[in-house]
Design a protein around this motif. Structure first.
Motif, PDB file in Angstrom:
ATOM      1  N   GLU A 273       1.058  -1.398   0.223  1.00 55.45           N
ATOM      2  CA  GLU A 273       0.094   0.113   0.049  1.00 55.45           C
ATOM      3  C   GLU A 273       0.931   1.482  -0.068  1.00 55.45           C
ATOM      4  O   GLU A 273       0.701   2.324  -0.744  1.00 55.45           O
ATOM      5  CB  GLU A 273      -0.907   0.114   1.269  1.00 55.45           C
ATOM      6  N   TYR A 274       2.035   1.187   0.681  1.00 58.11           N
ATOM      7  CA  TYR A 274       2.863   2.445   1.026  1.00 58.11           C
ATOM      8  C   TYR A 274       3.684   2.522  -0.621  1.00 58.11           C
ATOM      9  O   TYR A 274       3.510   3.689  -1.128  1.00 58.11           O
ATOM     10  CB  TYR A 274       3.928   2.341   1.811  1.00 58.11           C
ATOM     11  N   ILE A 275       3.930   1.479  -1.337  1.00 61.10           N
ATOM     12  CA  ILE A 275       4.450   1.758  -2.697  1.00 61.10           C
ATOM     13  C   ILE A 275       3.302   2.338  -3.449  1.00 61.10           C
ATOM     14  O   ILE A 275       3.540   3.274  -4.176  1.00 61.10           O
ATOM     15  CB  ILE A 275       5.144   0.282  -3.346  1.00 61.10           C
ATOM     16  N   LYS A 276       2.082   1.671  -3.471  1.00 64.76           N
ATOM     17  CA  LYS A 276       1.237   2.481  -4.476  1.00 64.76           C
ATOM     18  C   LYS A 276       1.031   3.784  -4.073  1.00 64.76           C
ATOM     19  O   LYS A 276       0.723   4.844  -5.002  1.00 64.76           O
ATOM     20  CB  LYS A 276      -0.228   1.569  -4.185  1.00 64.76           C
ATOM     21  N   PHE A 277       0.836   4.240  -2.953  1.00 64.63           N
ATOM     22  CA  PHE A 277       0.739   5.646  -2.146  1.00 64.63           C
ATOM     23  C   PHE A 277       2.049   6.443  -2.889  1.00 64.63           C
ATOM     24  O   PHE A 277       1.747   7.678  -3.246  1.00 64.63           O
ATOM     25  CB  PHE A 277       0.803   5.805  -0.717  1.00 64.63           C
ATOM     26  N   SER A 288       8.303  11.580 -10.120  1.00 65.29           N
ATOM     27  CA  SER A 288       7.997  10.271 -10.654  1.00 65.29           C
ATOM     28  C   SER A 288       8.997   9.293  -9.939  1.00 65.29           C
ATOM     29  O   SER A 288      10.020   9.500  -9.189  1.00 65.29           O
ATOM     30  CB  SER A 288       8.375   9.959 -12.020  1.00 65.29           C
ATOM     31  N   VAL A 289       8.539   7.745  -9.665  1.00 67.10           N
ATOM     32  CA  VAL A 289       9.167   6.722  -9.138  1.00 67.10           C
ATOM     33  C   VAL A 289       9.385   5.695 -10.255  1.00 67.10           C
ATOM     34  O   VAL A 289       8.564   5.495 -10.816  1.00 67.10           O
ATOM     35  CB  VAL A 289       8.334   6.404  -8.071  1.00 67.10           C
ATOM     36  N   GLU A 307       0.560  -5.290  -8.912  1.00 60.82           N
ATOM     37  CA  GLU A 307      -0.577  -4.446  -8.175  1.00 60.82           C
ATOM     38  C   GLU A 307       0.260  -2.982  -7.690  1.00 60.82           C
ATOM     39  O   GLU A 307      -0.297  -1.878  -7.761  1.00 60.82           O
ATOM     40  CB  GLU A 307      -1.319  -5.067  -6.956  1.00 60.82           C
ATOM     41  N   ALA A 308       1.299  -3.205  -6.949  1.00 54.87           N
ATOM     42  CA  ALA A 308       1.952  -1.696  -6.625  1.00 54.87           C
ATOM     43  C   ALA A 308       2.762  -1.182  -7.570  1.00 54.87           C
ATOM     44  O   ALA A 308       2.877   0.138  -7.415  1.00 54.87           O
ATOM     45  CB  ALA A 308       2.564  -2.180  -5.132  1.00 54.87           C
TER      46      ALA A 308
END
Length: 449
Positions: A273-277, A288-289, A307-308
């Motif tokens: 969830e943190y990566i998606k955030f 950008s990441v 997903e992330a």
């Protein structure tokens, strides 16, 4: 990637990289950037708990919760909903104690607590022979004790040390007040203590990071020395990501975070969830990441990555995929590649397009729905800036020392001699330099120096 981030930097983009293997040391030195290596003597330190009142939001609480859970449970540890909520609760109270202090319950809080305790009594079916007056007095006494315990807990400064002290006292109280069972506070205390005062890693989360990093435009965090540490590696990666988030909000220009193989350390259910955030928030701040991997299996073997990371990446770059041709359907499906994309990918380094050109490698790049194969053709000077080949780095160092010049001037002198030597590749030329033990001075420009 050296070529990509060099061009981004030339376009006034702030670059932050998390590397494992010294891949960007030469470019960082050439650009005059900040190269930060993790060592036991001088670890990468930061104080993620030190924030101002304005930063106290759901996002920051979520990051700190992940940080604490990572130390407590590890990257693959199972987190229950109760544990997740408990840590979030403690973090919220910790900051409330620092910013506002706790001087006692408000009348509304006392009333809510009173109702909760009455319900607990009823559910347990206890104190049946007790009068209403006696029950009310007992409940009021319980509320006073809870209030007194919280009032004794003070937070004078923000750091991991003070959070540890607060949490190991407050968690048992929260569990007792809410009839929560099954929380292993002894394991929590033991795992957290390693980062507390006197522990093996007591500096990691208690010393502020160099504030000048916010003004640096090219930063490389080299964490190869801890890549095999199951706790430190993901932890340091996570807090570097948070440093980037802060930099991202403060600076107005374009920013990019590139995570090399270190991304695998945080590709866990805990961090998904943190990566998606991170991906979604970056877009709002002109940032950008990107993640880089040398093993395609890392991508196709993880639902979390899909997903992330993959679903939030608008740009995909692939090098030669010929060895995966027989099982490329899985990769095609996960990356959302079209048949046309695949045809392009399998032309990489396969076409007769080398004549009249210096050495180059090809790469497939998809931006949104547009894709193509491009040749990465760099001059010798760029090659020598990027190289990680030890013999080449040693030869370049010899030029720099003997000529007493800057990094850029040493590269230019080396490349002039390389071209004058007639040797096609750099490695044989570097070996010749190292065998000779001094600058070769093969061209007139070098001799005139």
């Amino acid at each position: 990637m050296n070529s990509v981030v060099r061009q981004l930097h030339e376009q006034n983009t702030d670059v932050v990289m998390v590397d494992t293997g010294n891949s960007y040391e030469g470019l960082c030195e050439y650009l005059g950037g900040k190269y930060i290596s993790y060592t036991e003597e001088k670890p990468i330190t930061m104080n993620p708990f030190r924030i101002n009142r304005e930063e106290m939001n759901v996002e920051k609480t979520g990051f700190l919760k992940n940080l604490v859970l990572l130390i407590w449970k590890g990257t693959q540890g199972t987190i229950t909903k109760t544990e997740d909520r408990l840590i979030e609760h403690v973090i919220t109270e910790y900051y409330d104690a620092y910013f506002n202090g706790f001087e006692g319950f408000t009348p509304q809080q006392r009333e809510d607590l009173r109702k909760s305790l009455v319900i607990d009594d009823r559910n347990r079916g206890e104190q049946k022979g007790e009068s209403e007056q006696e029950r009310a007095a007992r409940i009021e006494d319980t509320i006073n004790k809870i209030e007194s315990r919280r009032m004794k807990l003070k937070v004078k400064e923000l750091s991991f040390n003070s959070f540890y002290e607060y949490s190991v006292q407050r968690i048992p109280d929260i569990c007792d007040e809410n009839r929560i069972t099954g929380i292993d506070i002894s394991t929590y205390r033991y795992m957290m203590k390693d980062f507390y005062r006197g522990g093996n890693h007591d500096k990691t989360l208690n010393e502020n990071m160099d504030s000048s990093l916010f003004d640096e435009t090219f930063i490389v965090f080299e964490i190869d020395s801890i890549k095999d540490d199951p706790l430190l590696f993901p932890l340091v990666t996570l807090i570097i990501m948070d440093v980037f988030l802060q930099k991202m909000r403060i600076k107005k220009g374009r920013k990019v975070l590139v995570i090399e193989e270190a991304w695998k350390a945080i590709a866990s259910p805990l961090m998904a969830e943190y990566i998606k955030f991170m991906y979604k928030t970056a877009r709002k701040f002109w940032a950008s990441v990107g993640v880089v991997t040398q093993e395609i299996q890392d991508i196709i073997g993880s639902e979390i990555v899909k997903e992330a990371i993959i679903n939030n990446s608008d740009v995909v770059m692939l090098l030669d995929q010929s060895k995966f041709r027989e099982r490329f359907d899985t990769i095609k499906a996960i990356l959302g590649l079209t048949d046309v994309d695949c045809k392009k990918i399998f032309t990489i380094n396969r076409l007769e397009n080398k004549e009249g050109r210096s050495f180059f490698r090809e790469v497939f790049i998809r931006r949104g729905t547009t894709s193509g194969v491009y040749g990465v053709e760099e001059p010798h000077e760029c090659y020598m800036t990027y190289t990680t080949e030890r013999a080449e780095k040693e030869a370049l160092k010899l030029y720099k020392q003997e000529l007493g010049c800057s990094h850029q001037e040493a590269i230019e002198a080396y490349c002039r001699d390389w071209e004058a030597s007639g040797i096609g590749k750099s490695l044989p030329f570097a070996q010749k330099v190292n065998e000779t033990g001094h600058v070769l001075n093969l061209c007139s420009e070098c001799e005139s120096q």
